[in-house]
Structures are given as structure tokens and as C-alpha cells.
Motif scaffolding. Structure first.
Motif, short mmCIF file in Angstrom:
data_model
loop_
_atom_site.label_atom_id
_atom_site.label_comp_id
_atom_site.label_asym_id
_atom_site.label_seq_id
_atom_site.Cartn_x
_atom_site.Cartn_y
_atom_site.Cartn_z
N VAL A 111 0.85 -1.19 0.00
CA VAL A 111 0.00 0.00 0.00
C VAL A 111 0.89 1.24 0.00
N GLY A 112 0.52 2.24 -0.81
CA GLY A 112 1.30 3.47 -0.92
C GLY A 112 2.32 3.43 -2.04
N GLN A 113 2.63 2.24 -2.54
CA GLN A 113 3.57 2.11 -3.65
C GLN A 113 2.99 2.81 -4.87
N VAL A 114 3.85 3.38 -5.71
CA VAL A 114 3.40 4.06 -6.92
C VAL A 114 3.75 3.20 -8.13
N LEU A 115 2.76 3.06 -9.02
CA LEU A 115 2.94 2.28 -10.24
C LEU A 115 2.90 3.20 -11.45
N ALA A 116 3.75 2.93 -12.45
CA ALA A 116 3.60 3.55 -13.76
C ALA A 116 2.64 2.66 -14.52
N LEU A 117 1.56 3.21 -15.02
CA LEU A 117 0.52 2.43 -15.69
C LEU A 117 0.41 2.82 -17.16
N ASP A 118 0.22 1.81 -17.99
CA ASP A 118 -0.09 2.01 -19.40
C ASP A 118 -1.31 1.15 -19.69
N MET A 119 -2.41 1.79 -20.08
CA MET A 119 -3.65 1.06 -20.34
C MET A 119 -4.03 1.26 -21.80
N VAL A 120 -4.57 0.22 -22.41
CA VAL A 120 -5.09 0.31 -23.76
C VAL A 120 -6.59 0.11 -23.70
N LEU A 121 -7.33 1.09 -24.19
CA LEU A 121 -8.79 1.04 -24.19
C LEU A 121 -9.26 0.44 -25.51
N HIS A 127 -4.15 4.60 -25.90
CA HIS A 127 -3.33 4.42 -24.70
C HIS A 127 -3.60 5.52 -23.70
N VAL A 128 -3.64 5.14 -22.44
CA VAL A 128 -3.74 6.10 -21.34
C VAL A 128 -2.54 5.82 -20.43
N HIS A 129 -1.75 6.84 -20.19
CA HIS A 129 -0.56 6.71 -19.34
C HIS A 129 -0.75 7.54 -18.09
N CYS A 130 -0.43 6.96 -16.95
CA CYS A 130 -0.52 7.71 -15.71
C CYS A 130 0.21 6.94 -14.62
N PHE A 131 0.12 7.45 -13.42
CA PHE A 131 0.62 6.75 -12.26
C PHE A 131 -0.56 6.29 -11.44
N GLY A 132 -0.35 5.30 -10.62
CA GLY A 132 -1.39 4.85 -9.72
C GLY A 132 -0.81 4.63 -8.34
N GLU A 133 -1.39 5.27 -7.34
CA GLU A 133 -0.96 5.05 -5.97
C GLU A 133 -1.76 3.88 -5.41
N LEU A 134 -1.07 2.88 -4.89
CA LEU A 134 -1.71 1.66 -4.44
C LEU A 134 -2.54 1.90 -3.19
#
Length: 191
Positions: A111-121, A127-134
Motif C-alpha cells: 500500500v502506498g507504492q506508486v505504479l507507472a501504468l499504461d492502459m489500452v482502451l 493508450h492512457v498513461h498515468c501513475f497509480g498510488e496503491l
């Protein structure tokens, strides 16, 4: 009454997901920096350096070197951004909104870890690029891996709008299909 925490519609959808756990102190995803740098008018800067060079040639040389370094940095960030886009996507069912997502991972993440995310819709292949805080990572109910939930951070306005439009379109399609299913006669033979 309990207060509703969700700010956006949430749907279950199938998207391509790739993530990378960021190490502490790691530079944020280059895609967040590259567009800002690319938007700068470096040709105008070069013109100003050239005109100033007549007044102070040594300072002009220093500024030219700095401008060259910035151009190199932009080119490197663009290359790394394209490499990030090629991260291996895993097509999977997710629960997604414009502010976060729940999805399956093979590993439990803190929990609290940050992920670099790449999503394809899909079906648009955008593509959607963002970060995600767990927010949470718990054993999945089906016993395979972990169900991981993140709050999106670093989502620029363009990607947020893209995500909102996708969710609204998918939700509309799901509702239409549901209404069609309800309107079909149940059982029995029709003549």
C-alpha cells in the motif's frame, strides 16, 4: 447517511494493462515531462541566444550548450516514452473509473507504492498513461494472484477526458445491451 466517495462512474471493462512498480526516488514517467519540454519554443530561444551572442560571446556559448543539452534530453525522453508504450499489455477485466482502477496482479504490492501504468482502451486502441498510488492489494477471491486497487495520479486532462469518454460510451453500450436482454421474451416458443 454515508457520504458517497466515488466521483466518477465506475464500470467493469476489458482493457490492456501494463504496470511497473516505481522505485523510491525514481524519476516519474518520461511521458509526463516530454510533452512539457517539447511544447517549449526552443527555436525562439536559439534566436535570442544568437542575438545576445554579439553582446557577450562567452555567455552565448554557454547558453547554446545548455540548449543543445535540452534538445538531447527531449529526444531521449521521447525515445523512452515510445519504449514505455511497448510495455507488455495484459488483456484483463478491470473495474475502472476516471479516478482509479481495480485489476489483478501476480504479485502483492505494498500500500502506498506508486505504479507507472499504461492502459489500452478497446475497441479504440487508445493508450492512457498515468501513475497509480496503491490503495490495496489482497489475495484474489478466485485464488489466482492478487486484486490490486489504485488511485490514478499524474493523469493529464487529455487522458482523463479520454478515459471519461470511454467509460461513458461503454456504460451506454452495457445499458443498451441490458435493456435489449430485458425486452426479449423469456422462455416458451413463439409462433
Amino acid at each position: 447517511m454515508t457520504q458517497e466517495r466515488r466521483r466518477f462512474f465506475r464500470i467493469t471493462d476489458t482493457v490492456g494493462v501494463a504496470y511497473r512498480i516505481l522505485e523510491e526516488g525514481e524519476l516519474p514517467n518520461p511521458e509526463d515531462i516530454a510533452p512539457l519540454l517539447a511544447a517549449q519554443d526552443f527555436s525562439k530561444l536559439q534566436q535570442l541566444i544568437n542575438s545576445y551572442g554579439k553582446k557577450d560571446p562567452e555567455l552565448a556559448i554557454i547558453l547554446k550548450l545548455m540548449n543543445a543539452k535540452m534538445t538531447t534530453l527531449i529526444n531521449e525522453l521521447n525515445i523512452e516514452a515510445r519504449m514505455t508504450e511497448r510495455m507488455s499489455q495484459h488483456l484483463q477485466e478491470v473495474n475502472i473509473s476516471a479516478c482509479g482502477m481495480g485489476f489483478h496482479t501476480d504479485e502483492q504490492i505494498s500500500v502506498g507504492q506508486v505504479l507507472a501504468l499504461d492502459m489500452v482502451l478497446y475497441p479504440s486502441d487508445q493508450h492512457v498513461h498515468c501513475f497509480g498510488e496503491l490503495v490495496a492489494s489482497e489475495p484474489a477471491l478466485d485464488g489466482r494472484g492478487f486484486y490490486t486497487r489504485v488511485n490514478f495520479t499524474g493523469l493529464d486532462e487529455y487522458d482523463r477526458e479520454l478515459l471519461i469518454q470511454h467509460i461513458v460510451q461503454r456504460q451506454s453500450l452495457l445499458l443498451r445491451n441490458y435493456k435489449q436482454h430485458l425486452s426479449k421474451p423469456s422462455g416458451g416458443n413463439e409462433e
